[in-house]
Design a protein around this motif. Sequence first.
Motif, PDB file in Angstrom:
ATOM      1  N   SER A 201       8.611  -0.665  -7.392  1.00  0.00           N
ATOM      2  CA  SER A 201       9.141  -1.736  -6.865  1.00  0.00           C
ATOM      3  C   SER A 201       7.698  -2.629  -6.020  1.00  0.00           C
ATOM      4  O   SER A 201       8.134  -3.259  -6.457  1.00  0.00           O
ATOM      5  CB  SER A 201       9.507  -1.168  -5.222  1.00  0.00           C
ATOM      6  OG  SER A 201      10.308   0.074  -5.332  1.00  0.00           O
ATOM      7  N   ARG A 221      -2.739   1.566  -1.280  1.00  0.00           N
ATOM      8  CA  ARG A 221      -3.442   2.699  -0.155  1.00  0.00           C
ATOM      9  C   ARG A 221      -4.044   3.645  -1.707  1.00  0.00           C
ATOM     10  O   ARG A 221      -4.881   3.722  -1.810  1.00  0.00           O
ATOM     11  CB  ARG A 221      -2.208   3.232   0.078  1.00  0.00           C
ATOM     12  CG  ARG A 221      -3.196   4.394   0.821  1.00  0.00           C
ATOM     13  CD  ARG A 221      -2.248   5.404   1.966  1.00  0.00           C
ATOM     14  NE  ARG A 221      -0.413   5.653   1.043  1.00  0.00           N
ATOM     15  CZ  ARG A 221      -0.034   6.585   1.912  1.00  0.00           C
ATOM     16  NH1 ARG A 221       0.191   6.211   3.282  1.00  0.00           N
ATOM     17  NH2 ARG A 221       1.206   6.793   1.521  1.00  0.00           N
ATOM     18  N   SER A 222      -2.969   3.941  -3.033  1.00  0.00           N
ATOM     19  CA  SER A 222      -3.304   4.474  -4.289  1.00  0.00           C
ATOM     20  C   SER A 222      -2.942   3.348  -5.411  1.00  0.00           C
ATOM     21  O   SER A 222      -2.121   2.701  -5.257  1.00  0.00           O
ATOM     22  CB  SER A 222      -2.729   5.338  -4.139  1.00  0.00           C
ATOM     23  OG  SER A 222      -2.787   6.120  -2.893  1.00  0.00           O
ATOM     24  N   LYS A 345       2.260  10.773 -10.732  1.00  0.00           N
ATOM     25  CA  LYS A 345       3.943   9.981  -9.883  1.00  0.00           C
ATOM     26  C   LYS A 345       4.201   9.994 -11.681  1.00  0.00           C
ATOM     27  O   LYS A 345       4.075   9.678 -12.559  1.00  0.00           O
ATOM     28  CB  LYS A 345       2.923   8.925  -9.277  1.00  0.00           C
ATOM     29  CG  LYS A 345       2.494   9.330  -8.541  1.00  0.00           C
ATOM     30  CD  LYS A 345       1.254   8.657  -7.689  1.00  0.00           C
ATOM     31  CE  LYS A 345       1.106   8.845  -6.246  1.00  0.00           C
ATOM     32  NZ  LYS A 345       0.054   7.972  -5.398  1.00  0.00           N
ATOM     33  N   ARG A 346       5.329   9.338 -11.440  1.00  0.00           N
ATOM     34  CA  ARG A 346       6.752   8.657 -11.808  1.00  0.00           C
ATOM     35  C   ARG A 346       5.771   7.053 -12.191  1.00  0.00           C
ATOM     36  O   ARG A 346       5.201   6.275 -11.877  1.00  0.00           O
ATOM     37  CB  ARG A 346       7.794   8.215 -11.814  1.00  0.00           C
ATOM     38  CG  ARG A 346       8.729   7.686 -12.330  1.00  0.00           C
ATOM     39  CD  ARG A 346      10.176   7.438 -12.158  1.00  0.00           C
ATOM     40  NE  ARG A 346      10.602   6.284 -12.440  1.00  0.00           N
ATOM     41  CZ  ARG A 346      12.010   7.208 -13.707  1.00  0.00           C
ATOM     42  NH1 ARG A 346      12.276   8.135 -12.864  1.00  0.00           N
ATOM     43  NH2 ARG A 346      12.518   6.686 -14.305  1.00  0.00           N
TER      44      ARG A 346
END
Length: 553
Positions: A201, A221-222, A345-346
């Motif tokens: 998003s 953050r990442s 992660k996706r």
Amino acid sequence: MDDNQSRTAVIEDGRTPSTRTVDVLVVGAGFAGLYAVYKFRQLGFTVRAFEAGEAIGGTWYWNRYPGARCDVPSLEYSYSFSPELEQEWEWSEFFPAQDEIERYLNYVADRFDLRRDVQLCTTVVGMSFDECAKTWHVDTDLDDKWEARFVVMATGCLSVPVVPKLEGMSSFEGKVIQTSRWPSDVDLDGARIALVGTGSSGVQITPELAQIAKHLYVFQRSAAFSWPSKNAPMDPAIQAAVKQQYRDVRLAQRSSPGGVSGFGGVPILDVPRPDKRILAASENELLDALDEYGFGACRVWDDVASDPQANERAVELYRQMVHRVVTNTDTAESLSPRGYPIGCKRPVLDNGYFQAFNRDNVTLIDLRLEPIERVTKAGIQTSARHIEIDVLVLATGFDAMTGALTRVDIRGPNGQKLRDELREGCIALLGLQFSGYPNLFTITGPGSPSVLSNMVPGIEHHIEWISECLVYLRERGLKSIESTATAQNEWAEEVQRAAIGTMYVADTCNSWYLGANIPGKKRVFLPYIGGFGRYVTVCQEVVDGGYAGFRTS
Ligand code: NA7
């Protein structure tokens, strides 16, 4: 379901006048809920769907933030149940944007007259199973009461947003907007905007906000792994060709690993099939791949998916690509992922994400170097400075796959609560049914390929499996079906086993697939990664075995 009309009449005639009865009660009116209404009605069941939103569309109603777009090709991210619908609908882009999918779903609702069985602005808050009557008693926030022999949770996998606990947020005098609750009437032209979160998003909205904001501050953050989507207007020749062979496309989807046939191409995958080892590649070969495939270079080698050392080499290549695109070295360094592998992660598909950071009006705040101390009435105080903003946009993710189930107070025959079991990491048999909760089905629930494959074929497959099951029960005069604890546990083990050796469960991986973004949520890999095609076969074997692993009565 046998004679619903008379049951309704009896109930309305005396005992509990406000209780209404249907055969199948559906929770949610997105892709899954709408098809459920269509399918169950077609088979002669009475059905009612409840939808919390003010309109149908589910995920594609709520996520209306600028730039929201599906990462599956539109021609494949569509219903297959009606060949007429397949021919009628014209997709305008290769990857469909939120508004086009929402229009499609509204078209479907009208085309098949689904709205009369959908009740909007209604949240299902609780339900309990009556063992004697083999019926669910369902409560909504409108205080009306329903009885249903079967309940289908079509509540979506990413429908409960995470709101971060930032100190001082209530004192902020500007607007706070969650991407997944984007208002229809907001004008951000010329605003000073802070965006928190850089998953799909956040990555999708960044270039859009960059174009209209006076200044955009992206709080990260990442760092994300994101690939250029290469989205394009739909090629009419491709659309016509796919429409001509839609039956083959659908068959191919159901036997493929990810529910995507690949007919019509997938531009992001425009790299050679991975068939070499990155650990055996020379520096020159790596650079050549980077020149030729850009961000796609890290997809060219087949050991990247399974070998952590190979993966890190691919991540390094990815980081080099970020540095090639982003001109400010410090910003590029912060945008370069570290500390977790590609494939954990996706993957995100973007439309000019990294390029947006080359604009003068976009600033990246790396929270690892400069954490947020608090939100003030005029902005955000970090460890280094105060940033004045008008709007705070939160793209901070979801309580994925189980969040919508734990938000409803679901109680089995002995009063046990499903939310307690989900907290312990419980996975449904085939992702379809939880032991101890008869006649309750989950669409694309934990334990099914779900978010790892194309959601629309996954949804259709589940609803068709459930419909066939309901017809099976009806034909035999059976009133309930429930997964056995043994079968459920065996399947849960299979779901975990299937993920072993993948980056999804690497020690350094913390993703929403594992529930790691929710404090206190048990670390369990929730979707089944054995492949959609294989999963479809397993589900069919269960049916062929007379619903092996399920108990009927
Ligand atoms: P994601 O992918 O869960 O991303 C959420 C982002 O928000 C991610 O970058 C998080 O960082 C970040 N986040 C969450 N909480 C905080 C706080 N407190 N402070 C700073 N940053 C935070 O959600 P999306 O909506 O982007 O995408 C969800 C799925 O929708 C996507 O995978 C597609 O399938 C479609 P983190 O990475 O946890 O460090």
